[in-house]
Design a protein around this motif. Structure first.
Motif, mmCIF file in Angstrom:
data_model
loop_
_atom_site.group_PDB
_atom_site.id
_atom_site.type_symbol
_atom_site.label_atom_id
_atom_site.label_comp_id
_atom_site.label_asym_id
_atom_site.label_seq_id
_atom_site.Cartn_x
_atom_site.Cartn_y
_atom_site.Cartn_z
ATOM 1 N N GLY A 31 4.971 37.717 35.788
ATOM 2 C CA GLY A 31 6.140 36.841 35.693
ATOM 3 C C GLY A 31 6.993 36.875 36.947
ATOM 4 N N ALA A 32 7.152 38.055 37.534
ATOM 5 C CA ALA A 32 7.920 38.172 38.773
ATOM 6 C C ALA A 32 7.224 37.432 39.908
ATOM 7 C CB ALA A 32 8.114 39.648 39.130
ATOM 8 N N TRP A 33 5.891 37.528 39.945
ATOM 9 C CA TRP A 33 5.119 36.797 40.963
ATOM 10 C C TRP A 33 5.319 35.294 40.802
ATOM 11 C CZ3 TRP A 33 1.018 33.306 40.731
ATOM 12 C CH2 TRP A 33 0.407 33.028 41.951
ATOM 13 N N LEU A 34 5.291 34.805 39.569
ATOM 14 C CA LEU A 34 5.520 33.382 39.312
ATOM 15 C C LEU A 34 6.923 32.965 39.729
ATOM 16 C CD1 LEU A 34 3.777 33.044 35.837
ATOM 17 C CD2 LEU A 34 3.108 31.864 37.947
ATOM 18 N N LEU A 35 7.888 33.845 39.524
ATOM 19 C CA LEU A 35 9.265 33.551 39.931
ATOM 20 C C LEU A 35 9.350 33.383 41.444
ATOM 21 C CD1 LEU A 35 12.155 33.198 38.882
ATOM 22 C CD2 LEU A 35 12.457 35.671 39.122
ATOM 23 N N LEU A 36 8.661 34.254 42.152
ATOM 24 C CA LEU A 36 8.625 34.141 43.616
ATOM 25 C C LEU A 36 7.918 32.857 44.046
ATOM 26 C CD1 LEU A 36 7.798 37.839 44.548
ATOM 27 C CD2 LEU A 36 9.962 36.641 44.936
ATOM 28 N N GLN A 37 6.856 32.494 43.335
ATOM 29 C CA GLN A 37 6.155 31.245 43.652
ATOM 30 C C GLN A 37 7.060 30.042 43.405
ATOM 31 O OE1 GLN A 37 3.121 31.451 45.208
ATOM 32 N NE2 GLN A 37 3.750 33.593 45.028
ATOM 33 N N SER A 38 7.868 30.128 42.377
ATOM 34 C CA SER A 38 8.808 29.051 42.077
ATOM 35 C C SER A 38 9.804 28.871 43.211
ATOM 36 C CB SER A 38 9.548 29.363 40.774
ATOM 37 O OG SER A 38 10.601 28.443 40.564
ATOM 38 N N ALA B 275 10.362 44.633 38.127
ATOM 39 C CA ALA B 275 9.639 43.571 38.841
ATOM 40 C C ALA B 275 10.502 42.322 38.980
ATOM 41 C CB ALA B 275 8.337 43.244 38.118
ATOM 42 N N TYR B 276 11.178 41.946 37.909
ATOM 43 C CA TYR B 276 12.029 40.756 37.974
ATOM 44 C C TYR B 276 13.239 40.976 38.878
ATOM 45 C CZ TYR B 276 9.605 37.780 34.630
ATOM 46 O OH TYR B 276 8.680 36.961 34.017
ATOM 47 N N ASN C 217 19.580 57.579 23.580
ATOM 48 C CA ASN C 217 20.249 56.342 23.163
ATOM 49 C C ASN C 217 20.890 55.632 24.348
ATOM 50 O OD1 ASN C 217 19.572 56.556 20.444
ATOM 51 N ND2 ASN C 217 21.372 57.779 19.954
ATOM 52 N N ASP C 218 21.427 56.407 25.301
ATOM 53 C CA ASP C 218 22.008 55.796 26.505
ATOM 54 C C ASP C 218 20.936 55.058 27.302
ATOM 55 O OD1 ASP C 218 24.515 56.708 25.919
ATOM 56 O OD2 ASP C 218 24.461 58.406 27.303
ATOM 57 N N ALA C 219 19.745 55.649 27.385
ATOM 58 C CA ALA C 219 18.647 55.005 28.115
ATOM 59 C C ALA C 219 18.196 53.739 27.404
ATOM 60 C CB ALA C 219 17.483 55.978 28.279
ATOM 61 N N LYS C 220 18.192 53.775 26.072
ATOM 62 C CA LYS C 220 17.839 52.569 25.308
ATOM 63 C C LYS C 220 18.861 51.461 25.553
ATOM 64 C CE LYS C 220 15.381 54.971 21.596
ATOM 65 N NZ LYS C 220 15.394 55.351 20.169
ATOM 66 N N ALA C 221 20.147 51.841 25.587
ATOM 67 C CA ALA C 221 21.203 50.852 25.852
ATOM 68 C C ALA C 221 21.063 50.290 27.261
ATOM 69 C CB ALA C 221 22.574 51.495 25.668
ATOM 70 N N LYS C 222 20.712 51.160 28.219
ATOM 71 C CA LYS C 222 20.497 50.714 29.606
ATOM 72 C C LYS C 222 19.361 49.714 29.681
ATOM 73 C CE LYS C 222 17.590 52.495 32.060
ATOM 74 N NZ LYS C 222 16.190 52.198 32.521
ATOM 75 N N THR C 223 18.280 50.001 28.973
ATOM 76 C CA THR C 223 17.125 49.100 28.982
ATOM 77 C C THR C 223 17.485 47.748 28.366
ATOM 78 O OG1 THR C 223 15.559 50.938 28.876
ATOM 79 C CG2 THR C 223 14.761 48.788 28.141
ATOM 80 N N ALA C 224 18.177 47.782 27.233
ATOM 81 C CA ALA C 224 18.563 46.534 26.565
ATOM 82 C C ALA C 224 19.469 45.701 27.461
ATOM 83 C CB ALA C 224 19.253 46.840 25.238
ATOM 84 N N LEU C 225 20.464 46.347 28.074
ATOM 85 C CA LEU C 225 21.384 45.626 28.947
ATOM 86 C C LEU C 225 20.653 45.062 30.164
ATOM 87 C CD1 LEU C 225 24.267 44.764 29.686
ATOM 88 C CD2 LEU C 225 24.535 46.972 30.856
ATOM 89 N N THR C 226 19.757 45.841 30.740
ATOM 90 C CA THR C 226 19.023 45.378 31.919
ATOM 91 C C THR C 226 18.134 44.187 31.578
ATOM 92 O OG1 THR C 226 19.044 47.645 32.778
ATOM 93 C CG2 THR C 226 17.552 46.094 33.844
ATOM 94 N N MET C 227 17.528 44.211 30.406
ATOM 95 C CA MET C 227 16.709 43.067 29.988
ATOM 96 C C MET C 227 17.562 41.813 29.823
ATOM 97 S SD MET C 227 13.762 44.361 27.383
ATOM 98 C CE MET C 227 12.502 45.519 27.907
ATOM 99 N N ILE C 228 18.747 41.983 29.235
ATOM 100 C CA ILE C 228 19.651 40.842 29.048
ATOM 101 C C ILE C 228 20.088 40.282 30.399
ATOM 102 C CG2 ILE C 228 21.960 40.179 28.249
ATOM 103 C CD1 ILE C 228 21.488 42.199 25.911
ATOM 104 N N VAL C 229 20.484 41.183 31.301
ATOM 105 C CA VAL C 229 20.943 40.757 32.625
ATOM 106 C C VAL C 229 19.810 40.073 33.396
ATOM 107 C CG1 VAL C 229 21.726 41.615 34.876
ATOM 108 C CG2 VAL C 229 22.834 42.406 32.785
ATOM 109 N N ALA C 230 18.586 40.596 33.279
ATOM 110 C CA ALA C 230 17.447 39.987 33.965
ATOM 111 C C ALA C 230 17.128 38.606 33.414
ATOM 112 C CB ALA C 230 16.222 40.892 33.862
ATOM 113 N N ALA C 231 17.469 38.366 32.151
ATOM 114 C CA ALA C 231 17.199 37.065 31.526
ATOM 115 C C ALA C 231 18.280 36.029 31.825
ATOM 116 C CB ALA C 231 17.062 37.237 30.015
ATOM 117 N N ILE C 232 19.484 36.468 32.187
ATOM 118 C CA ILE C 232 20.616 35.557 32.347
ATOM 119 C C ILE C 232 20.359 34.415 33.330
ATOM 120 C CG2 ILE C 232 22.974 35.451 33.283
ATOM 121 C CD1 ILE C 232 23.590 37.962 31.650
#
Length: 196
Positions: A20-27, A85-86, A133-148
């Motif tokens: 997906g990151a490669w496709l983003l770069l191609q875009s 990657a994103y 739990n802090d690491a889980k929250a970090k992962t969730a937040l990072t996924m949200i931010v990467a999707a924004i």
């Protein structure tokens, strides 16, 4: 055979992050607007699908009674590959803008460090460095931010300069939480080191 599905989904999440990151770069580098849109939409769909597997693989592992030490090790690695990657792709597209490159670098260094602790530690290191739990929250937040960025562009906010630095603030927040969530793992590493 069904018991291998959760780990397969986890591996596919990591591979999806790279693809997906490669496709983003191609875009970003596409000469035609239609081609750029096609790659961007495909990249966004891959990210969404891969992010959903973060919930699905765990649910299936519990449902199929297929939880394993390998799955516990692979799951956080796949999350890091997906988001990392994103974030790297965004940084490349932004021309290495330090406002984005610095927090992304912090996130990547932390993730590599913690993964290294899990892989190079004692035989039961994955258990010793169980996801907090802090690491889980970090992962969730990072996924949200990467999707924004995908969400904003899809909503019609196509002028990236109008929201870029606001979004970068979210990446900095992820970086701060990344450092915070690394502290228990580092303390654990010192404890294990002192026990040797």
């Amino acid at each position: 055979m069904l018991r291998h599905i959760p780990n397969l989904l986890t591996v596919l999440r990591a591979l999806g992050g790279v693809a997906g990151a490669w496709l983003l770069l191609q875009s970003a580098g596409a000469a035609l607007e239609e081609t750029a849109q096609f790659y961007a939409i495909l990249s966004g769909l891959i990210f969404l699908s891969a992010a959903l597997t973060d919930w699905l693989d765990g649910w299936l592992a519990r449902r199929l009674d297929a939880q394993s030490a390998l799955g516990e090790l692979l799951d956080p690695i796949a999350d890091k590959v997906l988001t990392g990657a994103y974030l790297v792709a965004y940084t490349v597209i932004a021309g290495g803008n330090p406002a984005l490159a610095v927090p992304v670098g912090v996130i990547l260094v932390r993730d590599i460090l913690i993964t290294g602790l899990r892989l190079s530690g004692p035989p039961r290191a994955a258990e010793a460095y169980a996801v907090t739990n802090d690491a889980k929250a970090k992962t969730a937040l990072t996924m949200i931010v990467a999707a924004i960025p995908f969400v904003l562009v899809a909503a019609g906010f196509t002028e990236v300069r109008d929201w870029f630095y606001i979004w970068v603030g979210g990446v900095w927040l992820c970086a701060a939480l990344t450092v915070w969530s690394a502290m228990p793992y580092i303390r654990k590493a010192f404890q294990i080191g002192n026990q040797k």
